[in-house]
Every structure is written in structure tokens, then in C-alpha cells.
Design a protein around this motif. Structure first.
Motif, mmCIF file in Angstrom:
data_model
loop_
_atom_site.group_PDB
_atom_site.id
_atom_site.type_symbol
_atom_site.label_atom_id
_atom_site.label_comp_id
_atom_site.label_asym_id
_atom_site.label_seq_id
_atom_site.Cartn_x
_atom_site.Cartn_y
_atom_site.Cartn_z
ATOM 1 N N LEU A 187 -39.246 -89.554 6.849
ATOM 2 C CA LEU A 187 -38.645 -88.233 7.436
ATOM 3 C C LEU A 187 -37.256 -88.717 7.757
ATOM 4 C CD1 LEU A 187 -39.160 -85.352 9.183
ATOM 5 C CD2 LEU A 187 -39.209 -86.408 11.350
ATOM 6 N N VAL A 188 -37.081 -89.464 8.473
ATOM 7 C CA VAL A 188 -35.615 -90.241 9.090
ATOM 8 C C VAL A 188 -35.181 -91.783 7.466
ATOM 9 C CG1 VAL A 188 -34.396 -91.208 9.888
ATOM 10 C CG2 VAL A 188 -35.716 -89.878 11.439
ATOM 11 N N ARG A 189 -34.398 -91.605 6.896
ATOM 12 C CA ARG A 189 -34.028 -92.185 5.696
ATOM 13 C C ARG A 189 -32.363 -92.823 6.445
ATOM 14 N NH1 ARG A 189 -34.685 -87.964 3.162
ATOM 15 N NH2 ARG A 189 -32.391 -88.030 2.602
ATOM 16 N N ASP A 190 -32.569 -94.117 6.822
ATOM 17 C CA ASP A 190 -31.866 -94.536 7.661
ATOM 18 C C ASP A 190 -30.766 -94.899 6.678
ATOM 19 O OD1 ASP A 190 -30.543 -95.950 9.871
ATOM 20 O OD2 ASP A 190 -31.846 -98.476 9.232
ATOM 21 N N GLY A 191 -29.024 -94.522 7.192
ATOM 22 C CA GLY A 191 -28.090 -94.617 6.601
ATOM 23 C C GLY A 191 -28.028 -93.726 5.821
ATOM 24 N N GLU A 192 -28.561 -92.256 5.613
ATOM 25 C CA GLU A 192 -28.915 -91.478 4.641
ATOM 26 C C GLU A 192 -28.708 -90.218 4.934
ATOM 27 O OE1 GLU A 192 -31.633 -90.941 0.900
ATOM 28 O OE2 GLU A 192 -31.472 -93.758 1.595
ATOM 29 N N ASN A 193 -29.755 -89.609 6.417
ATOM 30 C CA ASN A 193 -29.882 -88.530 7.129
ATOM 31 C C ASN A 193 -29.342 -88.553 8.709
ATOM 32 O OD1 ASN A 193 -32.159 -89.357 7.007
ATOM 33 N ND2 ASN A 193 -33.508 -87.196 6.232
ATOM 34 N N GLY A 194 -29.954 -89.964 8.624
ATOM 35 C CA GLY A 194 -30.044 -90.580 9.799
ATOM 36 C C GLY A 194 -29.870 -92.178 10.126
ATOM 37 N N LEU A 195 -29.529 -92.797 11.571
ATOM 38 C CA LEU A 195 -29.862 -94.223 11.979
ATOM 39 C C LEU A 195 -30.949 -94.645 12.452
ATOM 40 C CD1 LEU A 195 -25.790 -94.416 12.941
ATOM 41 C CD2 LEU A 195 -26.698 -94.903 10.805
ATOM 42 N N VAL A 196 -31.617 -95.532 12.320
ATOM 43 C CA VAL A 196 -32.896 -95.942 12.959
ATOM 44 C C VAL A 196 -32.964 -96.962 13.642
ATOM 45 C CG1 VAL A 196 -35.154 -96.614 12.019
ATOM 46 C CG2 VAL A 196 -34.098 -94.377 10.980
ATOM 47 N N PHE A 197 -33.096 -96.452 15.116
ATOM 48 C CA PHE A 197 -32.862 -97.789 16.112
ATOM 49 C C PHE A 197 -34.389 -98.622 16.373
ATOM 50 C CE2 PHE A 197 -32.592 -94.252 18.151
ATOM 51 C CZ PHE A 197 -33.775 -94.828 19.555
ATOM 52 N N ALA A 198 -34.542 -99.955 17.040
ATOM 53 C CA ALA A 198 -35.715 -100.667 17.007
ATOM 54 C C ALA A 198 -36.252 -100.183 18.542
ATOM 55 C CB ALA A 198 -35.548 -102.285 16.609
ATOM 56 N N HIS A 199 -37.402 -100.011 18.262
ATOM 57 C CA HIS A 199 -38.375 -99.551 19.771
ATOM 58 C C HIS A 199 -38.207 -101.111 20.484
ATOM 59 C CE1 HIS A 199 -42.166 -99.374 22.312
ATOM 60 N NE2 HIS A 199 -41.008 -98.067 22.325
ATOM 61 N N GLN A 200 -37.358 -101.406 21.147
ATOM 62 C CA GLN A 200 -37.555 -101.765 22.286
ATOM 63 C C GLN A 200 -37.725 -102.009 23.567
ATOM 64 O OE1 GLN A 200 -33.035 -102.367 21.693
ATOM 65 N NE2 GLN A 200 -32.671 -104.236 20.480
ATOM 66 N N THR A 201 -38.192 -102.603 24.464
ATOM 67 C CA THR A 201 -38.099 -102.865 25.690
ATOM 68 C C THR A 201 -38.111 -103.840 26.570
ATOM 69 O OG1 THR A 201 -40.406 -104.190 26.084
ATOM 70 C CG2 THR A 201 -40.459 -102.137 25.426
ATOM 71 N N GLY A 202 -37.278 -104.244 27.643
ATOM 72 C CA GLY A 202 -36.774 -104.868 28.461
ATOM 73 C C GLY A 202 -35.217 -104.937 28.453
ATOM 74 N N ALA A 203 -34.118 -106.434 28.702
ATOM 75 C CA ALA A 203 -33.298 -106.376 28.653
ATOM 76 C C ALA A 203 -32.523 -106.360 27.185
ATOM 77 C CB ALA A 203 -33.474 -107.874 28.682
ATOM 78 N N GLY A 204 -31.802 -105.560 26.958
ATOM 79 C CA GLY A 204 -31.159 -105.236 25.656
ATOM 80 C C GLY A 204 -31.352 -104.201 25.172
ATOM 81 N N ARG A 205 -32.557 -102.911 25.988
ATOM 82 C CA ARG A 205 -32.479 -102.249 25.965
ATOM 83 C C ARG A 205 -32.031 -100.864 25.637
ATOM 84 N NH1 ARG A 205 -37.429 -98.850 28.435
ATOM 85 N NH2 ARG A 205 -36.357 -99.608 30.541
ATOM 86 N N GLY A 206 -31.607 -100.176 24.242
ATOM 87 C CA GLY A 206 -30.582 -99.235 24.048
ATOM 88 C C GLY A 206 -29.077 -99.783 23.522
ATOM 89 N N GLU A 207 -29.092 -101.128 23.061
ATOM 90 C CA GLU A 207 -27.771 -101.799 22.944
ATOM 91 C C GLU A 207 -27.961 -101.144 21.798
ATOM 92 O OE1 GLU A 207 -27.203 -105.774 23.988
ATOM 93 O OE2 GLU A 207 -27.997 -105.255 26.109
ATOM 94 N N GLN A 208 -28.550 -101.507 20.649
ATOM 95 C CA GLN A 208 -28.717 -100.071 19.542
ATOM 96 C C GLN A 208 -28.400 -99.449 19.410
ATOM 97 O OE1 GLN A 208 -31.808 -101.511 16.739
ATOM 98 N NE2 GLN A 208 -30.738 -101.348 15.000
ATOM 99 N N LEU A 209 -28.904 -98.321 19.864
ATOM 100 C CA LEU A 209 -28.388 -97.124 19.706
ATOM 101 C C LEU A 209 -26.895 -96.703 20.451
ATOM 102 C CD1 LEU A 209 -28.868 -94.040 19.843
ATOM 103 C CD2 LEU A 209 -29.757 -93.571 21.656
ATOM 104 N N ALA A 210 -27.042 -97.852 21.485
ATOM 105 C CA ALA A 210 -25.379 -96.896 21.598
ATOM 106 C C ALA A 210 -24.297 -97.657 20.769
ATOM 107 C CB ALA A 210 -25.283 -98.303 23.726
ATOM 108 N N ARG A 211 -24.423 -99.102 20.023
ATOM 109 C CA ARG A 211 -23.848 -99.164 19.016
ATOM 110 C C ARG A 211 -24.018 -98.499 17.900
ATOM 111 N NH1 ARG A 211 -26.455 -104.271 19.974
ATOM 112 N NH2 ARG A 211 -27.392 -103.844 17.630
ATOM 113 N N GLN A 212 -24.742 -97.402 17.256
ATOM 114 C CA GLN A 212 -24.515 -96.490 16.700
ATOM 115 C C GLN A 212 -24.284 -94.995 17.004
ATOM 116 O OE1 GLN A 212 -28.836 -95.445 16.051
ATOM 117 N NE2 GLN A 212 -29.376 -97.661 14.784
ATOM 118 N N LEU A 213 -24.453 -94.707 18.440
ATOM 119 C CA LEU A 213 -23.566 -93.873 19.000
ATOM 120 C C LEU A 213 -22.521 -94.219 19.112
ATOM 121 C CD1 LEU A 213 -25.346 -92.838 22.003
ATOM 122 C CD2 LEU A 213 -25.043 -91.634 19.352
ATOM 123 N N HIS A 214 -21.491 -95.419 19.243
ATOM 124 C CA HIS A 214 -20.400 -95.569 19.367
ATOM 125 C C HIS A 214 -19.474 -95.346 18.246
ATOM 126 C CE1 HIS A 214 -16.525 -98.375 18.729
ATOM 127 N NE2 HIS A 214 -16.359 -97.997 19.795
#
Length: 161
Positions: free
Chosen positions: A92-119
């Protein structure tokens, strides 16, 4: 995010989680961002999607087999997405083509990749530079459910001789 940019975030809510999210949101000191968990009537949902620049999907398939239908709604409105990665998401989602994909994370650091993408997507938004967002938007192929049915499902379920 850029200090000149205002953001409005509408959270799709699950009734059993809404109080927990609202409590966390209330503790945030947000200056240029408003987060709401308001319920929408079905007829208002397409209108809301049509006003958005980006969708975020936090759907994670434990089986790795089910696709997030909300992403199809977002694509139907012509908007790219940032989505949690799992086994079949690339259908469905092609990273860098129609969206950006971020890793499913738990614990410390969760959300950092999404935050970078939003930035990356919105840091230059206030001065009219939206190159990455425009690139992703151009990769989205909006269409109706029936268009998608005819193009993809019909030929698999009802092949012509």
C-alpha cells in the motif's frame, strides 16, 4: 517544527483509549498545535480528509496481513501518509513515493523517527517550500473504491477468459 507553522491534529479515537490520550494531551505545553479527539459523523469524514496535507497511520498488524483502511481513505483524498511499518504495508505505502514509513518501536526512542519525518516534511512549510510533501503527494493515486475494485480486485476474483 517551524515556529511559524500552526498545526491542527485530529486523532481518530478508540473509545477505550480516549481518556488516556486526552490526559496526555492536556499535560503537553503546545503553542502552535491543537489536538482534538472529536467524533465525526460519517458525512464529515471526507471533508476533513480533503483539508489535510498529510495523514499518519499508527495501525500495526500483529498478523502482518491486514492493511490499514484509513490509509486508503487518505489516498482517496490525495494525501500522502506516514505509516508504521509491518510485513505487508509495502503493498500500500511505497516509502519515499506516496508516503514515508517508520519503524514500529517500543520503549525509549519511540516516535523519534516519525518526529524526524514530520520535521523534514514541514520545517520549511511556512516559507512555501514543500518539496518532499509535493513529491509524496504526486505519488498518491486518488480514486474511488469502485475504480480500485475494477482495476485490482475484479480481475483476480472474476477473470475473463
Amino acid at each position: 517544527m517551524c515556529s511559524a507553522t500552526n498545526a491542527f491534529v485530529r486523532c481518530a479515537r478508540h473509545k477505550h483509549l480516549v481518556r488516556r490520550y486526552e490526559a496526555k494531551i492536556a499535560k503537553m505545553s503546545l503553542k502552535k498545535c491543537r489536538i482534538v479527539t472529536a467524533w465525526l459523523e460519517a458525512e464529515d469524514y471526507p471533508t476533513l480528509l480533503g483539508c489535510c496535507d498529510l495523514g499518519i497511520s499508527l495501525h500495526y498488524s500483529s498478523s502482518g496481513l491486514d492493511l490499514p483502511m484509513k490509509v486508503l481513505d487518505m489516498f482517496g483524498a490525495g494525501m500522502p501518509v506516514c505509516a508504521v511499518d509491518f510485513a505487508c504495508l509495502s503493498e500500500l505505502v511505497r516509502d519515499g513515493e506516496n508516503g514515508l514509513v517508520f519503524a514500529h518501536q517500543t520503549g525509549a526512542g519511540r516516535g523519534e523517527q516519525l518526529a524526524r519525518q514530520l520535521h523534514d516534511l514541514f520545517s520549511e512549510f511556512s516559507n512555501g517550500t514543500t518539496a518532499l510533501l509535493d513529491k509524496l503527494r504526486s505519488g498518491v493515486k486518488p480514486g474511488s473504491w469502485s475504480d480500485n475494485w475494477m482495476q485490482h480486485a475484479r480481475q483476480v476474483l472474476f477473470p475473463r477468459p
